[in-house]
Design a protein around this motif. Structure first.
Motif, PDB file in Angstrom:
ATOM      1  N   UNK A 152      14.804  20.882 -15.764  1.00  0.00           N
ATOM      2  CA  UNK A 152      15.752  19.848 -15.353  1.00  0.00           C
ATOM      3  C   UNK A 152      16.936  19.816 -16.302  1.00  0.00           C
ATOM      4  N   UNK A 153      18.035  19.242 -15.803  1.00  0.00           N
ATOM      5  CA  UNK A 153      19.227  19.098 -16.613  1.00  0.00           C
ATOM      6  C   UNK A 153      19.557  17.633 -16.834  1.00  0.00           C
ATOM      7  N   UNK A 154      20.615  17.388 -17.595  1.00  0.00           N
ATOM      8  CA  UNK A 154      21.064  16.028 -17.844  1.00  0.00           C
ATOM      9  C   UNK A 154      21.535  15.384 -16.542  1.00  0.00           C
ATOM     10  N   UNK A 155      21.341  14.096 -16.432  1.00  0.00           N
ATOM     11  CA  UNK A 155      21.792  13.300 -15.291  1.00  0.00           C
ATOM     12  C   UNK A 155      21.131  13.698 -13.973  1.00  0.00           C
ATOM     13  N   UNK A 156      19.989  14.368 -14.060  1.00  0.00           N
ATOM     14  CA  UNK A 156      19.289  14.787 -12.841  1.00  0.00           C
ATOM     15  C   UNK A 156      18.285  13.714 -12.416  1.00  0.00           C
ATOM     16  N   UNK A 157      18.122  13.599 -11.105  1.00  0.00           N
ATOM     17  CA  UNK A 157      17.120  12.692 -10.561  1.00  0.00           C
ATOM     18  C   UNK A 157      15.798  13.438 -10.435  1.00  0.00           C
ATOM     19  N   UNK A 158      14.789  12.982 -11.158  1.00  0.00           N
ATOM     20  CA  UNK A 158      13.462  13.575 -11.005  1.00  0.00           C
ATOM     21  C   UNK A 158      12.391  12.507 -11.216  1.00  0.00           C
ATOM     22  N   UNK A 159      11.216  12.809 -10.677  1.00  0.00           N
ATOM     23  CA  UNK A 159      10.077  11.906 -10.732  1.00  0.00           C
ATOM     24  C   UNK A 159       8.868  12.699 -11.212  1.00  0.00           C
ATOM     25  N   UNK A 160       8.086  12.131 -12.124  1.00  0.00           N
ATOM     26  CA  UNK A 160       6.830  12.720 -12.576  1.00  0.00           C
ATOM     27  C   UNK A 160       5.729  11.761 -12.133  1.00  0.00           C
ATOM     28  N   UNK A 161       4.795  12.237 -11.331  1.00  0.00           N
ATOM     29  CA  UNK A 161       3.835  11.299 -10.756  1.00  0.00           C
ATOM     30  C   UNK A 161       2.476  11.946 -10.572  1.00  0.00           C
ATOM     31  N   UNK A 162       1.445  11.099 -10.571  1.00  0.00           N
ATOM     32  CA  UNK A 162       0.109  11.605 -10.320  1.00  0.00           C
ATOM     33  C   UNK A 162      -0.949  10.854 -11.097  1.00  0.00           C
ATOM     34  N   UNK A 163      -2.105  11.477 -11.190  1.00  0.00           N
ATOM     35  CA  UNK A 163      -3.263  10.921 -11.891  1.00  0.00           C
ATOM     36  C   UNK A 163      -3.265  11.466 -13.315  1.00  0.00           C
ATOM     37  N   UNK A 164      -2.918  10.615 -14.263  1.00  0.00           N
ATOM     38  CA  UNK A 164      -2.870  11.024 -15.666  1.00  0.00           C
ATOM     39  C   UNK A 164      -4.205  10.811 -16.371  1.00  0.00           C
ATOM     40  N   UNK A 165      -5.136  10.146 -15.704  1.00  0.00           N
ATOM     41  CA  UNK A 165      -6.449   9.850 -16.286  1.00  0.00           C
ATOM     42  C   UNK A 165      -6.338   9.154 -17.632  1.00  0.00           C
ATOM     43  N   UNK A 166      -5.253   8.400 -17.813  1.00  0.00           N
ATOM     44  CA  UNK A 166      -5.058   7.695 -19.076  1.00  0.00           C
ATOM     45  C   UNK A 166      -4.092   6.542 -18.872  1.00  0.00           C
ATOM     46  N   UNK A 167      -4.099   5.600 -19.826  1.00  0.00           N
ATOM     47  CA  UNK A 167      -3.292   4.390 -19.728  1.00  0.00           C
ATOM     48  C   UNK A 167      -1.932   4.598 -20.386  1.00  0.00           C
ATOM     49  N   UNK A 217      13.341   9.804 -14.201  1.00  0.00           N
ATOM     50  CA  UNK A 217      14.313  10.281 -15.176  1.00  0.00           C
ATOM     51  C   UNK A 217      15.273   9.156 -15.570  1.00  0.00           C
ATOM     52  N   UNK A 218      15.946   9.285 -16.726  1.00  0.00           N
ATOM     53  CA  UNK A 218      16.900   8.240 -17.131  1.00  0.00           C
ATOM     54  C   UNK A 218      17.967   7.975 -16.081  1.00  0.00           C
ATOM     55  N   UNK A 219      18.486   9.028 -15.446  1.00  0.00           N
ATOM     56  CA  UNK A 219      19.517   8.834 -14.426  1.00  0.00           C
ATOM     57  C   UNK A 219      18.972   8.090 -13.214  1.00  0.00           C
ATOM     58  N   UNK A 220      17.764   8.427 -12.800  1.00  0.00           N
ATOM     59  CA  UNK A 220      17.165   7.740 -11.663  1.00  0.00           C
ATOM     60  C   UNK A 220      16.784   6.310 -12.022  1.00  0.00           C
ATOM     61  N   UNK A 221      16.359   6.087 -13.258  1.00  0.00           N
ATOM     62  CA  UNK A 221      16.054   4.732 -13.706  1.00  0.00           C
ATOM     63  C   UNK A 221      17.274   3.836 -13.548  1.00  0.00           C
TER      64      UNK A 221
END
Length: 261
Positions: A152-167, A217-221
């Motif tokens: 990914x690059x700066x100012x890009x819209x991205x999402x990280x999602x799923x089962x992290x099995x942790x808090x 991502x920060x931009x999407x936030x």
């Protein structure tokens, strides 16, 4: 209600699962614990019979031959990348990220959206030197994070999602938020209709926790503002799985669809 080796998911649970997916009505659905491609095709076919049509589907092949990351989508991704080659150092050896990572790239006008689907190692372990597989999960998270930084690059819209099995206070989640002083993502606030934030019930001890997360991502936030994620809590959820699904509605329209999830 109990584990049986080699026993298929009961029809009542599959029916409840499809009811939950229909209520989600997501444009893009990211799944964990999917079996081989034949099971994904079964789900896709059964959903279509019930009126929910996903024309596009895919599955990540990684070290775990039984449990896969997968997706169903109404719109055609511009690119699908299976990151089955991720590895990390673990007690002096290179170990694979068991479920790899799914990467979907989608387009909404001039705006591109990248989805990274993950499923970190469970807390089960047979190693006394790594209680609850904490070190293994942390290693997987760092390998995934470093690969995302490459993709990914700066100012890009991205999402990280799923089962992290942790808090959210754990090392894996913290690793996903930043590398050193460089931010990578922000954890979305999520709650159900009662204001409760748990996504997983450990039935043996009646322990409830949030281990399924959506990070942006920060931009999407910035684009989301005060928008929150939703945790579904309808009756069928408890029959379908020991996890509850998390939904995030984004301020864009994918392809020709009117949904934004």
């Amino acid at each position: 209600g109990v584990f049986r080796r080699g026993y298929p998911k009961p029809e009542a649970e599959k029916s409840a699962l499809r009811a939950v997916i229909r209520s989600l009505n997501a444009d893009v659905l990211v799944l964990q614990e999917m079996g081989t491609s034949s099971y994904l095709e079964e789900l896709q076919r059964d959903l279509s019979t019930e009126g929910l049509h996903y024309a596009h589907a895919g599955l990540v092949k990684a070290a775990d031959a039984d449990r896969h990351l997968a997706f169903l989508s109404r719109v055609a991704p511009e690119q699908v990348t299976e990151h089955g080659d991720l590895a990390f150092n673990y007690f002096g050896q290179r170990e694979p990220v068991k479920r790899g990572m799914l990467e979907l790239r989608l387009r909404s006008g001039q705006q591109r959206l990248v989805l990274f689907g993950v499923h970190l190692k469970s807390r089960y372990t047979d190693r006394p030197d790594d209680p609850e597989s904490k070190l293994r999960r942390a290693g997987e998270a760092v390998a995934i994070r470093d690969r995302i930084f490459q993709r990914v690059g700066d100012n890009e819209w991205y999402v990280i999602l799923g089962d992290f099995n942790d808090v959210k206070s754990s090392r894996p989640i913290q690793a996903m938020l930043r590398r050193g002083k460089t931010p990578l993502s922000f954890l979305t606030v999520a709650a159900d209709t009662r204001g409760e934030a748990w996504t997983y019930r450990f039935a043996r001890d009646d322990v409830y926790s949030r281990v399924d997360h959506i990070l942006v991502s920060p931009a999407l936030q910035d684009a989301l503002g005060t928008r929150r994620a939703e945790i579904l809590d309808q009756a069928e959820v408890g029959v379908a799985s020991d996890h509850r699904p998390v939904k995030l509605t984004l301020p864009l329209t994918l392809g020709e669809q009117t949904g934004r999830r």
